[in-house]
Design a protein around this motif. Structure first.
Motif, PDB file in Angstrom:
ATOM      1  N   THR A   3       0.850  -1.186   0.000  1.00 18.70           N
ATOM      2  CA  THR A   3       0.000   0.000   0.000  1.00 18.70           C
ATOM      3  C   THR A   3       0.886   1.236   0.000  1.00 18.70           C
ATOM      4  O   THR A   3       1.839   1.316   0.774  1.00 18.70           O
ATOM      5  N   LYS A   4       0.579   2.191  -0.882  1.00 19.15           N
ATOM      6  CA  LYS A   4       1.373   3.418  -0.937  1.00 19.15           C
ATOM      7  C   LYS A   4       0.682   4.506  -0.128  1.00 19.15           C
ATOM      8  O   LYS A   4      -0.489   4.818  -0.363  1.00 19.15           O
ATOM      9  N   ILE A   5       1.414   5.069   0.821  1.00 15.98           N
ATOM     10  CA  ILE A   5       0.871   6.062   1.742  1.00 15.98           C
ATOM     11  C   ILE A   5       1.554   7.404   1.519  1.00 15.98           C
ATOM     12  O   ILE A   5       2.784   7.495   1.579  1.00 15.98           O
ATOM     13  N   ALA A   6       0.766   8.439   1.280  1.00 17.90           N
ATOM     14  CA  ALA A   6       1.308   9.793   1.156  1.00 17.90           C
ATOM     15  C   ALA A   6       1.411  10.419   2.545  1.00 17.90           C
ATOM     16  O   ALA A   6       0.494  10.295   3.364  1.00 17.90           O
ATOM     17  N   ILE A   7       2.532  11.077   2.810  1.00 21.53           N
ATOM     18  CA  ILE A   7       2.712  11.791   4.075  1.00 21.53           C
ATOM     19  C   ILE A   7       3.174  13.217   3.790  1.00 21.53           C
ATOM     20  O   ILE A   7       3.780  13.485   2.752  1.00 21.53           O
ATOM     21  N   CYS A  32       5.736  14.085   0.617  1.00 21.03           N
ATOM     22  CA  CYS A  32       5.160  15.311   0.058  1.00 21.03           C
ATOM     23  C   CYS A  32       5.521  16.476   0.973  1.00 21.03           C
ATOM     24  O   CYS A  32       5.289  16.394   2.187  1.00 21.03           O
ATOM     25  N   LEU A  33       6.047  17.560   0.422  1.00 16.53           N
ATOM     26  CA  LEU A  33       6.494  18.677   1.251  1.00 16.53           C
ATOM     27  C   LEU A  33       5.392  19.677   1.586  1.00 16.53           C
ATOM     28  O   LEU A  33       5.635  20.671   2.264  1.00 16.53           O
ATOM     29  N   SER A  34       4.160  19.409   1.127  1.00 13.30           N
ATOM     30  CA  SER A  34       3.038  20.263   1.511  1.00 13.30           C
ATOM     31  C   SER A  34       1.777  19.410   1.551  1.00 13.30           C
ATOM     32  O   SER A  34       1.718  18.330   0.952  1.00 13.30           O
ATOM     33  N   PHE A  35       0.764  19.911   2.245  1.00 16.88           N
ATOM     34  CA  PHE A  35      -0.503  19.188   2.284  1.00 16.88           C
ATOM     35  C   PHE A  35      -1.191  19.214   0.924  1.00 16.88           C
ATOM     36  O   PHE A  35      -1.894  18.270   0.563  1.00 16.88           O
ATOM     37  N   ILE A  39      -2.491  15.910  -1.118  1.00 14.41           N
ATOM     38  CA  ILE A  39      -3.818  15.730  -1.717  1.00 14.41           C
ATOM     39  C   ILE A  39      -3.693  15.348  -3.189  1.00 14.41           C
ATOM     40  O   ILE A  39      -4.395  14.452  -3.679  1.00 14.41           O
ATOM     41  N   ASP A  40      -2.791  16.010  -3.909  1.00 12.59           N
ATOM     42  CA  ASP A  40      -2.584  15.699  -5.333  1.00 12.59           C
ATOM     43  C   ASP A  40      -2.129  14.256  -5.518  1.00 12.59           C
ATOM     44  O   ASP A  40      -2.540  13.584  -6.470  1.00 12.59           O
ATOM     45  N   SER A  41      -1.273  13.771  -4.620  1.00 11.05           N
ATOM     46  CA  SER A  41      -0.795  12.391  -4.686  1.00 11.05           C
ATOM     47  C   SER A  41      -1.960  11.414  -4.573  1.00 11.05           C
ATOM     48  O   SER A  41      -2.036  10.419  -5.297  1.00 11.05           O
ATOM     49  N   LEU A  42      -2.894  11.726  -3.683  1.00 10.52           N
ATOM     50  CA  LEU A  42      -4.057  10.869  -3.472  1.00 10.52           C
ATOM     51  C   LEU A  42      -5.021  10.937  -4.657  1.00 10.52           C
ATOM     52  O   LEU A  42      -5.479   9.907  -5.162  1.00 10.52           O
ATOM     53  N   LEU A  43      -5.302  12.151  -5.119  1.00 10.77           N
ATOM     54  CA  LEU A  43      -6.264  12.323  -6.208  1.00 10.77           C
ATOM     55  C   LEU A  43      -5.765  11.732  -7.526  1.00 10.77           C
ATOM     56  O   LEU A  43      -6.550  11.229  -8.327  1.00 10.77           O
ATOM     57  N   SER A  44      -4.465  11.795  -7.750  1.00 13.03           N
ATOM     58  CA  SER A  44      -3.896  11.298  -9.004  1.00 13.03           C
ATOM     59  C   SER A  44      -3.754   9.774  -9.021  1.00 13.03           C
ATOM     60  O   SER A  44      -3.480   9.182 -10.069  1.00 13.03           O
ATOM     61  N   GLY A  45      -3.920   9.149  -7.846  1.00  8.81           N
ATOM     62  CA  GLY A  45      -3.741   7.705  -7.768  1.00  8.81           C
ATOM     63  C   GLY A  45      -2.306   7.291  -7.502  1.00  8.81           C
ATOM     64  O   GLY A  45      -1.995   6.100  -7.463  1.00  8.81           O
ATOM     65  N   LYS A  46      -1.426   8.272  -7.315  1.00  8.00           N
ATOM     66  CA  LYS A  46      -0.038   7.955  -7.006  1.00  8.00           C
ATOM     67  C   LYS A  46       0.055   7.233  -5.668  1.00  8.00           C
ATOM     68  O   LYS A  46       0.912   6.364  -5.469  1.00  8.00           O
ATOM     69  N   SER A  47      -0.809   7.595  -4.730  1.00  5.67           N
ATOM     70  CA  SER A  47      -0.871   6.913  -3.437  1.00  5.67           C
ATOM     71  C   SER A  47      -2.274   6.380  -3.213  1.00  5.67           C
ATOM     72  O   SER A  47      -3.246   6.864  -3.806  1.00  5.67           O
ATOM     73  N   ILE A 178      -6.541   9.342   8.691  1.00  9.72           N
ATOM     74  CA  ILE A 178      -6.194   8.546   7.521  1.00  9.72           C
ATOM     75  C   ILE A 178      -7.272   8.831   6.482  1.00  9.72           C
ATOM     76  O   ILE A 178      -8.475   8.703   6.768  1.00  9.72           O
ATOM     77  N   ILE A 179      -6.871   9.235   5.286  1.00 11.67           N
ATOM     78  CA  ILE A 179      -7.849   9.623   4.272  1.00 11.67           C
ATOM     79  C   ILE A 179      -7.669   8.821   2.982  1.00 11.67           C
ATOM     80  O   ILE A 179      -6.574   8.379   2.652  1.00 11.67           O
TER      81      ILE A 179
END
Length: 275
Positions: A3-7, A32-35, A39-47, A178-179
């Protein structure tokens, strides 16, 4: 399956520590250096999921993060509480009297203000992330500059702790959520906490009426915060966290609030893990 987790931040940050404590399966970290980047990582499917700080016992709620979750229609599927221990660290061989500047995330600086006020000669510099600051000091061999970060960061980036646990309040905790893009459906008997948002007609007693409904339905209000609607002057959205013993009590309140509010939205229904 990994599972890929964005932080927000890098390895060694408090967000990374939450990942290590919350997730039992194999995970891969997306730093990720900013919130917004998170969010972009999650929306794009990267995480697949993301860990996001949402409130601190000293500094209070991080309201822009509630707004990010709401604006992007993301779902809170869980929470985790982390005891925050802030440490001042620098290159090995440095002493406290050698330090001219201390760099860290503004929240970390705020949490350590009583200690920092004792050293008015040290310049405070806000940075994007606690652990990234620690890493940069090591990579660039920066003398005269200290970071405020976790003990894990000092070990990971080979820095010496000059002053341990300098947070003003020793019992300092941050709540993380966790989102996900998709909701994670738990059995109703396992759900005892919810994050909701609503908007009310701008008239006397409207908020009091809603709060009375929550009380009558045996909901415990653990947090309430208003956020102005930029496009509608003098109108506010309310973000609330509630806990409850029986899901049917919450379901009853939810159906009533859906009628009473001009706009009602559930941001997440999940397990309460507050210590």
């Amino acid at each position: 399956m990994t599972t890929k987790i964005a932080i927000q931040g890098i390895k060694g940050s408090f967000h990374h520590q939450v990942v290590k404590e919350y997730f039992s399966e194999n995970v891969e970290i997306d730093e990720c250096l900013s919130f917004d980047e998170l969010i972009d990582s999650l929306l794009s499917g990267k995480s697949d999921q993301a860990v996001m700080a949402i409130e601190n016992s000293i500094a209070g709620p991080i309201i822009p993060n509630y707004a990010l979750i709401d604006k992007n229609n993301l779902h809170i599927i869980g929470e985790h509480y982390l005891s925050i221990h802030q440490n001042m660290m620098a290159l090995k061989g440095q002493k406290l009297e050698d330090i001219k500047e201390v760099h860290s995330h503004p929240m970390a600086l705020l949490q350590c203000m009583d200690f920092l006020k004792k050293y008015p000669n040290i310049k405070l510099v806000e940075d994007k992330d606690t652990a990234e600051t620690a890493r940069r000091i090591q990579e660039k061999q920066l003398t005269g500059i200290a970071a405020i970060a976790s003990k894990t960061a000092s070990e990971m980036y080979d820095l010496e702790i000059l002053a341990p646990e300098i947070q003003t309040i020793k019992n300092n905790m941050t709540r993380f959520v966790i989102i996900k893009k998709q909701n994670s459906f738990l059995p109703e008997n396992e759900i005892n906490r919810a994050s909701i948002k609503f908007e009310l007609d701008h008239k006397r007693g409207s908020l009091a009426a809603v709060l009375n409904v929550m009380s009558d339905c045996k909901l415990n209000l653990t947090k309430i915060q208003s956020l102005p609607k930029i496009e509608t002057p003098w109108k506010y959205s309310f973000f609330l966290d509630v806990t409850f013993e029986k899901y049917e009590d919450y379901a009853k309140a939810k159906s009533l609030l859906n009628i009473m509010a001009e706009y009602f939205k559930v941001l997440g229904e999940y397990k309460n893990t507050r210590p």
